[in-house]
Design an enzyme around this catalytic site. Structure first.
Site, mmCIF file in Angstrom:
data_model
loop_
_atom_site.group_PDB
_atom_site.id
_atom_site.type_symbol
_atom_site.label_atom_id
_atom_site.label_comp_id
_atom_site.label_asym_id
_atom_site.label_seq_id
_atom_site.Cartn_x
_atom_site.Cartn_y
_atom_site.Cartn_z
ATOM 1 N N HIS A 201 0.796 -1.224 0.000
ATOM 2 C CA HIS A 201 0.000 0.000 0.000
ATOM 3 C C HIS A 201 0.827 1.272 0.000
ATOM 4 O O HIS A 201 0.347 2.314 -0.443
ATOM 5 C CB HIS A 201 -1.101 -0.079 1.055
ATOM 6 C CG HIS A 201 -2.193 -0.942 0.524
ATOM 7 N ND1 HIS A 201 -3.241 -0.438 -0.188
ATOM 8 C CD2 HIS A 201 -2.295 -2.280 0.459
ATOM 9 C CE1 HIS A 201 -3.977 -1.433 -0.629
ATOM 10 N NE2 HIS A 201 -3.424 -2.572 -0.241
ATOM 11 N N GLU A 443 -10.407 -12.152 -6.660
ATOM 12 C CA GLU A 443 -8.999 -11.995 -6.265
ATOM 13 C C GLU A 443 -8.496 -13.179 -5.456
ATOM 14 O O GLU A 443 -7.418 -13.154 -4.885
ATOM 15 C CB GLU A 443 -8.764 -10.658 -5.545
ATOM 16 C CG GLU A 443 -9.792 -10.265 -4.524
ATOM 17 C CD GLU A 443 -9.560 -8.856 -3.969
ATOM 18 O OE1 GLU A 443 -8.539 -8.222 -4.270
ATOM 19 O OE2 GLU A 443 -10.418 -8.402 -3.190
ATOM 20 N N ASP A 467 -4.010 -9.354 -5.428
ATOM 21 C CA ASP A 467 -4.245 -10.459 -4.503
ATOM 22 C C ASP A 467 -4.313 -11.792 -5.230
ATOM 23 O O ASP A 467 -3.838 -12.804 -4.716
ATOM 24 C CB ASP A 467 -5.539 -10.221 -3.712
ATOM 25 C CG ASP A 467 -5.287 -9.263 -2.557
ATOM 26 O OD1 ASP A 467 -4.287 -9.454 -1.847
ATOM 27 O OD2 ASP A 467 -6.072 -8.323 -2.376
ATOM 28 N N CYS A 514 -8.708 -4.518 -12.038
ATOM 29 C CA CYS A 514 -8.353 -3.280 -11.341
ATOM 30 C C CYS A 514 -7.048 -3.408 -10.552
ATOM 31 O O CYS A 514 -6.645 -2.482 -9.869
ATOM 32 C CB CYS A 514 -9.491 -2.818 -10.432
ATOM 33 S SG CYS A 514 -9.854 -3.986 -9.125
HETATM 34 C C1 PEP Z 1 -6.120 -6.238 -5.933
HETATM 35 O O1 PEP Z 1 -5.980 -7.074 -5.051
HETATM 36 O O2 PEP Z 1 -5.693 -6.385 -7.097
HETATM 37 C C2 PEP Z 1 -6.819 -4.974 -5.656
HETATM 38 C C3 PEP Z 1 -7.130 -4.132 -6.617
HETATM 39 O O3 PEP Z 1 -7.095 -4.682 -4.355
HETATM 40 P P1 PEP Z 1 -6.003 -4.180 -3.269
HETATM 41 O O4 PEP Z 1 -4.719 -3.907 -3.989
HETATM 42 O O5 PEP Z 1 -6.577 -2.973 -2.632
HETATM 43 O O6 PEP Z 1 -5.926 -5.372 -2.358
HETATM 44 MG MG MG Z 2 -7.156 -6.882 -3.255
#
Ligand code: PEP
Ligand code: MG
Length: 591
Positions: A201, A443, A467, A514
């Site tokens: 993150h 995911e 994920d 995404c």
């Molecule tokens: C992902 O896991 O690809 C996603 C878009 O969610 P995050 O990165 O917030 O876990």
């Molecule tokens: Mg995710």
């Protein structure tokens, strides 16, 4: 590390996770992890001196806490200041302090080590008790011991992260989202961390702030010093301390080439994302806060494909109310109307925790109480969010999606709760969009494998490749030691994406991606060829992804995807896709 050094210039290499170049002073955020505190053996004679250090640190910590309490009570009111009473009580807890003294006397170790050990044991015990109050006490113990430890170590940073005095390159062992959320963003030039990966993150936050970041740079936080002048290269993953004139000159040229590429891409902003042979795709943007809507508009994206709502929770000192959330969702939707805004429900857990919500620590947080699992149990939190999203849907084109769906039952439960809150609002006479579309994030491999069943209960899928890759390949997305195994083009990943896309289309629904894979030009032919209908990327990647889409043919993309599905090697797949991308859009690689 460092890998290179000459004439005072030192270059450190890590993983480039957010593009850009910046220059400025380093600010190292102190690391108080218990396991980073060295253990020294002491003699009997040293014991009283060590105890004295503890007493002095307690006095100093008490003084600081009282001062903060005073400030909070004047600024925010007496109620908010009472939390410091609990902190002050920890400092007076005779059991804790006696145990620390005994530990020093018995084990003959330095007081900082003893204190870290004993207090961590205390916090852990409190945390395992299944009681909200006790868990909050664990958080109190951690907060106070962190401050006391800093005082003992003489490293206390009276740093107001919210108001930095000048711009800095922030260096830390790790940057928890709760800490990045606090940072005075206008004075942050870039991020450097010892640990992390492209999908951690810190990386996502840096990209959303449009600042360069390099992670997975072992020992950066111990080798780099406050005040050192450095140049951070988020394209290649370097930090150059004391850069020479030659280095500065070379980087000046790199930045100029980058600016000219951006100018070239600017022509694409208002054009549609359509392949050379006429296939139209939807290109959306990922955002972390409502105010990012402006960047989405400027980027030429066709709406928001992923609104990560966690940051609304992380950026606040208390749980955001239904009303506060409603305002945030409403303002993003109103700003982008009639373009859609897909709001993802709270994805707490994994590497995202909040200081105001005490969640017990887990051995495997990414496999634990996270996202939809958390929301289905913490129903009041979920209710406030779903009601806020529904209400906001009256004022724009909002869609909703659930993160981390691992089985059909979770989806059924989430939809049932959504229906309950729709009914509540109807009874209250509160307007919302009756046709609001609901989607599931795919995911987890189990979700991809059962996508046919899930597809019957939603109006779209969005594949979270960040994920999906970590769970399919069993590679922790944050662990830089195994980052080489985190392989988006692994045949298993491409097969799961294909399965998901086929299941979606068979059920007559659309499917997007995404995760960060969608923002990587080298992945685009593969994703298109596998049948993905929408891509959602950071606002600053929109133009280059669109530029590329407009230069490939869907027929070529399908050929590459078909070959990839037959291939045994992720490297071969990547090579082939890379050759195509480089041949159709060479300017994306001129750096
Ligand atoms: C992902 O896991 O690809 C996603 C878009 O969610 P995050 O990165 O917030 O876990
Ligand atoms: Mg995710």
């Amino acid at each position: 590390m460092p890998d290179t050094s000459h004439e005072g210039e030192r270059i450190f290499h890590g993983i480039a996770v957010s593009p850009g170049v910046c220059r400025g002073k380093i600010l190292v955020l102190v690391d108080n992890r218990v396991d980073s505190i060295p253990r020294h053996t002491i003699t009997d004679e040293d014991v009283p001196q060590q105890i004295l250090r503890l007493e002095q640190a307690i006095t100093e910590t008490r003084r600081q806490l009282l001062a903060v309490q005073e400030k909070v009570s004047t600024g925010m009111g007496a109620k908010d200041a009472t939390i410091f009473d609990a902190h002050l009580l920890v400092l007076e807890d005779p059991t804790l302090l006696d145990e620390v003294r005994l530990y020093v006397e018995k084990e003959k170790v330095n007081i900082d080590f003893a204190f870290a050990k004993v207090s961590e044991k205390y916090a852990k015990v409190l945390e395992t008790i299944d009681d909200e109050y006790m868990r909050e006490r664990a958080a109190d113990v951690r907060d106070v011991t962190e401050r006391l430890l800093q005082n003992l170590l003489g490293t206390f940073q009276e740093l107001d992260l919210k108001h930095l005095k000048e711009p800095y390159i922030i260096v830390a062992h790790d940057l928890a989202p709760s800490r990045t959320a606090l940072l005075d963003k206008k004075n942050v030039l870039g991020f450097v961390t010892d640990v992390g990966s492209k999908t951690s993150h810190t990386a996502i936050m840096a990209r959303s702030l449009r600042i360069p970041a390099v992670v997975g740079l072992p020992n950066a936080s111990t080798e780099l010093r406050n005040g050192q002048y450095a140049l951070l290269d988020g394209y290649h993953g370097h930090i150059v301390v004391n850069p020479t004139d030659q280095t500065l000159f070379e980087y000046g040229q790199l930045v100029r080439r980058q600016v000219s590429l951006e100018e070239k891409l600017r022509d694409t902003v208002d054009k549609p994302a359509v392949t050379l042979d006429g296939v139209r795709l939807t290109l959306s943007a990922n955002i972390e806060q409502a105010t990012d809507a402006e960047a989405v508009k400027a980027s030429g994206a066709e709406g928001v494909g992923l609104f990560r709502t966690e940051y609304l929770f992380l950026n606040s000192e208390t749980l955001p109310t239904e009303e506060e959330q409603y305002q945030a969702y409403r303002s993003a939707a109103a700003a982008l109307k009639p373009a859609p805004v897909i709001i993802r429900t709270l994805d707490l857990g994994g590497d995202k925790f909040m200081s105001h919500l005490t969640v017990p620590s887990e051995m495997n947080p990414f496999l634990g109480w996270r996202a939809i699992r958390f929301c289905l149990q913490e129903k009041e939190i979920f209710r406030a969010q779903l009601r806020a999203i529904l209400r906001a849907s009256a004022e724009g084109n909002i869609k909703i999606m659930y993160p981390m769906i691992s089985c059909l039952d979770e989806l059924i439960q989430a939809n049932a709760l959504l229906d309950t809150y729709r009914e509540e609002l109807r009874r209250e006479g509160v307007p919302f969009d009756d046709k609001l579309e609901v989607g599931a994030m795919i995911e987890i491999p189990s979700a991809a494998l059962t996508a046919d069943a899930l597809a019957k209960r939603v109006q779209f899928f969005s594949i979270g490749t960040n994920d999906l890759i970590q769970y399919t390949l069993a590679v922790d997305r944050l662990n830089e030691k195994i980052a080489h195994l985190y392989e988006p083009t692994n045949p298993s990943i491409l097969r799961l994406i294909k399965m998901t896309a086929d299941a979606a289309h068979a059920a007559g629904i659309w499917v997007g991606v995404c995760g960060e894979m969608a923002g990587d030009p080298l992945m685009i032919p593969l994703l298109l060829g596998l049948g993905v209908d929408e891509l959602s990327v950071t606002p600053q990647s929109v133009t280059q992804i669109k530029y590329l889409i407009r230069r490939v043919k869907m027929s070529e993309a399908r050929e590459i995807a078909a070959a990839a599905l037959q291939s045994e090697s992720g490297t071969d797949i990547l090579d082939r896709s890379q050759r195509l991308v480089r041949s159709v859009a060479p300017s994306l690689f001129e750096q």
